[in-house]
Enzyme design. Structure first.
Site, PDB file in Angstrom:
ATOM      1  N   ASP B 407     -46.378 210.624 136.126  1.00 40.22           N
ATOM      2  CA  ASP B 407     -45.203 210.315 135.350  1.00 40.22           C
ATOM      3  C   ASP B 407     -44.150 211.511 135.040  1.00 40.22           C
ATOM      4  OD1 ASP B 407     -44.696 207.783 133.350  1.00 40.22           O
ATOM      5  OD2 ASP B 407     -44.701 209.673 132.249  1.00 40.22           O
ATOM      6  N   GLU B 436     -43.139 210.171 140.128  1.00 36.99           N
ATOM      7  CA  GLU B 436     -42.223 209.058 139.352  1.00 36.99           C
ATOM      8  C   GLU B 436     -41.044 209.928 138.634  1.00 36.99           C
ATOM      9  OE1 GLU B 436     -41.338 206.352 135.732  1.00 36.99           O
ATOM     10  OE2 GLU B 436     -42.136 208.495 135.806  1.00 36.99           O
TER      11      GLU B 436
END
Lengths: 689, 689
Positions: B407, B436
């Site tokens: 993330d 990401e």
């Protein structure tokens, strides 16, 4: 930070690329990333080439994680000087940072980039956007800490001022009655911020691991007009062997034509063994003068002068007289020996001997060059060979030569060239080397990378519109743009291109305009070009008939058909228009006629724009619509602008993006337009007075 | 030389780039030049990415001065193994040499290139072209010397054979009665030459100074189909918190759709302090479940499981069951903490504290994320922080996880990622990391370079024909092609693109076909996609209304409007067609309609060609002429070929280069054609049996 500061260098020269993989890095707190520093040739393996006095624009791709603010500086130095200079880099957006420096002298330089996450700037950047009063109060206290840290790095008055600012900020943040607006204003005080910026915390700075090399040459490396002649054919008396004194007499005419480099084929004693006769005959007649590239005889070798040309003092005088006219004399360096070159007896180990006791002459079976012995660069005695060859350059530098045109460098060891050019340019950084390598692209590029200042090109064989567009686009914008400087020649003593074999004036003019306006450096094999010598030795071949390579020639410079006046005009246009003095800005313009080639060049500062249009068909007039977007040349699309043809001195008023052009090869097959943006341009009226 | 040999490594790892400039090089007799070795990422600073079992094609630009003949070998090894393998490189022309190797296992490799001027091959090359009898006699004696030198390097029988050959050649050359034709034939004996080649003189070999790094991943790094779901919404009973057991029940359906990576948002305990409510409300209600990305509470942090989802054994069981169906479970790694994460008390030094004694929460003023504390990567205690974060990966690898979706990696230290991915992949080379990072291009590229196996892309926001063409051309052919593997997502829990907010089936089908055929790796945020969840939280925003990020949802998988059958077909096409399993071969095809996008992909061996045509307009049928040159897909331009639409199972007969296409969004808005070159293609009949 002042615009330029001098700080001691502490860059380690080599990267520790994969240290992190083996374990923890030495300082994992470093967060700034420098992804690229440009320009760079093969990641710094070779030097970028620029010119002294020109600004060198450096770009770096820098960023960090999250939203913190970076500061980035360019650091540069002379390669032989540990004192460095720093220039702050400015963000251009998209994580690209930019700065430039101007090399003050010829020589080698190194540059790198340093970036750090700046706590003071990061704090300030956030404070600007804060709106919540509680946030502003807390942030003011954080800021006071950062400012105190700056104060600790400062001295004297700045330290006092910063401490006072930090104290005031701290006090106001603690004072519940203080207005938040005033607190924010104090925190964002511009004068104080400028003071704080002078004392950044660079303890966690990232330094690009490579100090990239750059060579700053003198301007002539970028912009030069070459004229080649055979001194032995320079006698005004037909049949008499020309001398350096004869060349001195020709100098004013060559200077008047606008040339600034005068290049001679080898001027050394010519071998007698295996000497070639006229038109490359295998057996020479008694009075044949031989090929100047069959170097060396009893009188001497690469450091000697052919007695028939004159004495060393005559050569020195020629170099001096040429320089007074703004002309550099370029020496041909052909590292090969005639069989009777003194080296062959003195250093037999430098040649490859065959089992029959003879030396291996140059050959590319079944072709043989019996009058030329190549050096064996695999000799065990290579150190002595290299040092001797280097001394050839040094000898002629001692005689005032600063430009060398190197014959077939691709048939000698690449490692040798890298070494010898590096050595010579370290001691004589003004030296310019032109590589005469008409060979495969990667080989030509390697020679340019390893140090040659200029390179011959495929221009001679690029004749059609698409060929010229493709090739010169590659030269101007391809990977070679930082190290490969083209020098375009419409002819050489080895190459009389088929196109020129008709002798048509239009072809000679067209090829000259193309060479002189497509490339910032160009040259002609002179008398043969301006007097349109066009007869080939063999049908379908590119050798001249009765070539000066093998015999004396006499040239009639008073020929009324001489192109000298046209050449003079072209060279004047080149000298007066900076747009034509560099290669990088070239872009081709669409024209809806395959025989019309058009292109624009723009000077570094954008003020000088030259648009050239050439009719490639020597037989027929051609017309077409040329597309030139006014905005691309900083012209208001609503306004008319003047196109001043510097060849014909005609003026045309253009407006919009589409323009009609027509060129008739029976008058002049080209336009060389200067764009006059204002009708009363200062250059407009005095140009042809 | 045998095709592959094992020799001990002796490459120095670092180049001595400018040694020559400081003085004579150590061995100036070395004449072979290696100008480039490709592929290379930033000159070897980062690893090239490939897949185990795929041939890695290496090219080198090699040459030497003059006409001598080079031999070139590719040398490769496992990074942790000094034993090297050599593969002879073949010249492709233009000084480009080529060879390949197949990494036998996942892991890191190194490769470099060695070239030498080969005296035996140079001699032979010249001998072939010799015609003069005297030359041939002398050359035969030179050859005898070269062959004797080979013999000295050989042993045993080869030495004897080569000595005998050299002796015979020498004797025949000395025999004036010997026929020259026979002498030349003996000199060029193929069998003997093959023997001599096995003992080359490599004493003057050039070695490329950098051993370039390469990562060989498992195939799923290149080709993967991701399905994202929130386990807590997987309960078949509305209102009940879903569990891993519920997910196990869903596995057969997910496998049937053809997905091979199942990705969950964080599964850890969720913070209670500052917990966000439904639709990102600042204050949560008592029964609100909070955001899974607000990681950590009294029950534990990044190595713990939210009790409501199940026990560690349930997770283990899920991973095992998934694997049995060919599915990898991907873990979300979000390195940030809720205020009540145990780290905050145990390691306060890992966070940035403000003067008011609170922790600096994540913010990008004026935006604030009070439920999330970022780590301070500038902490003095960074070593402990890095080691702890690494142990999070190791913990889940111990639980059977081999894929991590990271993330927002761009808000954490880049140096940390390079280190941690390197460490993890050294010990667990099968691990795959997906970045990401929806951020600026250079930042995304850096993350890919430093080790992420796959990267999210801008696909979601590339909707028009020219945008898609430009972006995917860059991904397939730009500098990132050797290190940036795109993973294309039509939606994510954070991104409900405006296009999807109409809920129209044609849009969902179009975007799925584009993602699944443009990119070899793609993914969907599952239930919301196949059930066409389309309501945005705010007009003009990209957040889902009633997003699973903040609350439980219940999904009706029996909805007759579900796209599951369409997705199933698309994934089957991907699995059965190698052309769709890689990114490099993509090229767009001209169509004379701006709403029709067409492109071709070809498998490595050329046997499988997929042509996709998509109607980008969800409302109207569009037709146009598509240009596909038969020669470009190895089809005889004179022959008809069949285009088999794998979506509709229709077959079309095409001939020539221009083809009519028409797509109506009210049926299926795309063709995915397999090219059937022969009418009786073996795949033709059994495809849809």
């Amino acid at each position: 930070m002042p615009e330029t500061t001098r700080t001691p260098r502490k860059t380690p020269r080599a990267p520790a690329a994969t240290a992190a993989i083996a374990g923890l890095p030495s300082n994992g707190r470093v967060r700034a990333v420098i992804d690229q520093v440009l320009p760079a040739v093969d990641a710094g393996r070779f030097a970028v080439k620029r010119v002294v006095g020109d600004a060198v624009a450096i770009r770096a791709h820098c960023f960090t994680d999250g939203h913190d603010v970076l500061r980035v500086v360019l650091r540069w130095r002379r390669e032989d000087d540990d004192n460095t200079h720093e220039v702050p880099m400015k963000p251009l957006g998209n994580d690209v940072w930019s700065a430039s420096f101007v090399p003050p002298e010829v020589g080698r330089y190194r540059y790198t980039v340093i970036a750090w996450v700046d706590p003071f700037e990061s704090w300030r950047h956030e404070m600007v956007r804060r709106v919540d009063p509680d946030d502003i109060r807390i942030a003011a206290r954080v800021g006071a800490q950062e400012i105190s840290a700056c104060a600790r790095r400062a001295g004297g008055a700045d330290r006092k001022a910063l401490d006072a600012w930090a104290g005031a900020l701290q006090a106001m943040a603690a004072d519940a009655r203080a207005e938040v607006r005033a607190l924010k204003a104090l925190a964002l005080d511009d004068v104080q911020a400028q003071r704080a910026r002078a004392y950044p915390d660079r303890s966690l700075a990232t330094e690009h691991p490579i100090e990239l090399p750059l060579v700053a040459d003198r301007e002539r490396a970028r912009f030069s007009s070459w004229y080649e002649l055979f001194p032995r054919s320079s006698s005004p008396t037909p049949g008499r062997h020309g001398t350096f004194k004869d060349v001195v007499a020709r100098l004013p005419a060559i200077a008047a034509m606008g040339f600034d480099v005068l290049y001679f084929p080898p001027i050394h004693p010519i071998g007698r063994e295996q000497r070639k006769g006229r038109n490359n005959a295998l057996v020479a007649q008694a009075d044949d003068v031989g090929s100047p590239w069959a170097i060396g005889a009893a009188e001497g070798g690469h450091k000697s002068i052919l007695p028939a040309l004159g004495k060393p003092a005559d050569f020195l005088n020629l170099v001096k007289k040429a320089r007074a006219l703004g002309i550099d004399v370029a020496m041909d360096i052909a590292f090969q020996c005639a069989p009777d070159h003194p080296y062959v007896k003195q250093h037999p180990q430098w040649f490859r001997w065959r089992p029959d006791g003879t030396v291996q002459y140059a050959e590319n079976p079944p072709k043989k060059y019996q009058d030329i012995y190549p050096f064996n660069f695999e000799t065990d005695d290579w150190q002595a060979l290299w040092i001797e060859l280097k001394s050839v350059f040094e000898h002629w530098i001692g005689e005032g030569v600063t430009i060398f045109r190197v014959d077939n460098p691709h048939t000698k060891s690449f490692a040798f060239w890298e070494w010898v050019i590096g050595e010579i340019k370290r001691d004589h950084p003004e030296t310019i080397f032109l590589a005469e390598a008409f060979t495969r692209p990667k080989v030509m590029h390697r020679l340019a990378k390893l140090g040659f200042s200029q390179s011959y090109t495929y221009f001679t064989w690029r004749n059609h519109k698409h060929e010229l567009q493709e090739y010169f686009t590659e030269l101007a914008s391809g990977p070679g743009k930082d190290y490969f400087r083209p020098n375009a020649w419409p002819n050489t003593p080895d190459i009389l291109h088929e196109q020129l074999q008709t002798g048509e004036s239009a072809v000679y003019m067209t090829r000259l305009v193309l060479a002189a306006t497509l490339a910032a450096s160009y040259g002609i094999y002179g008398p043969a070009y301006e007097l349109r010598e066009y007869r080939p030795r063999d049908p379908g071949g590119e050798e001249y008939l009765d070539s000066e390579k093998y015999q004396l020639r006499h040239w009639n410079h008073d020929d009324p058909g001489s192109l000298a006046p046209f050449i003079t005009r072209i060279n004047r246009i080149r000298r007066e228009n900076p747009a034509l003095q560099q290669d990088g800005s070239l872009r081709f313009l669409p024209v809806d006629n395959d025989q019309l080639l058009a292109y624009a060049k723009t000077s570094e500062d954008g003020s000088n724009v030259i648009v050239t249009v050439v009719n490639l068909d020597p037989h027929q007039a051609h017309s077409g619509w040329l597309q030139l977007d006014p905005a691309s040349i900083q012209v208001d699309p609503q306004q008319a602008f003047q196109m001043h043809d510097l060849l014909s001195n005609q003026r045309f008023s253009w407006r919009g993006a589409h323009h009609y052009v027509r060129l008739d090869p029976h008058s002049v097959p080209a336009h060389v337009f200067a764009v006059r943006r204002r009708l009363r341009d200062e250059r407009d009226f005095d140009y042809y007075l």
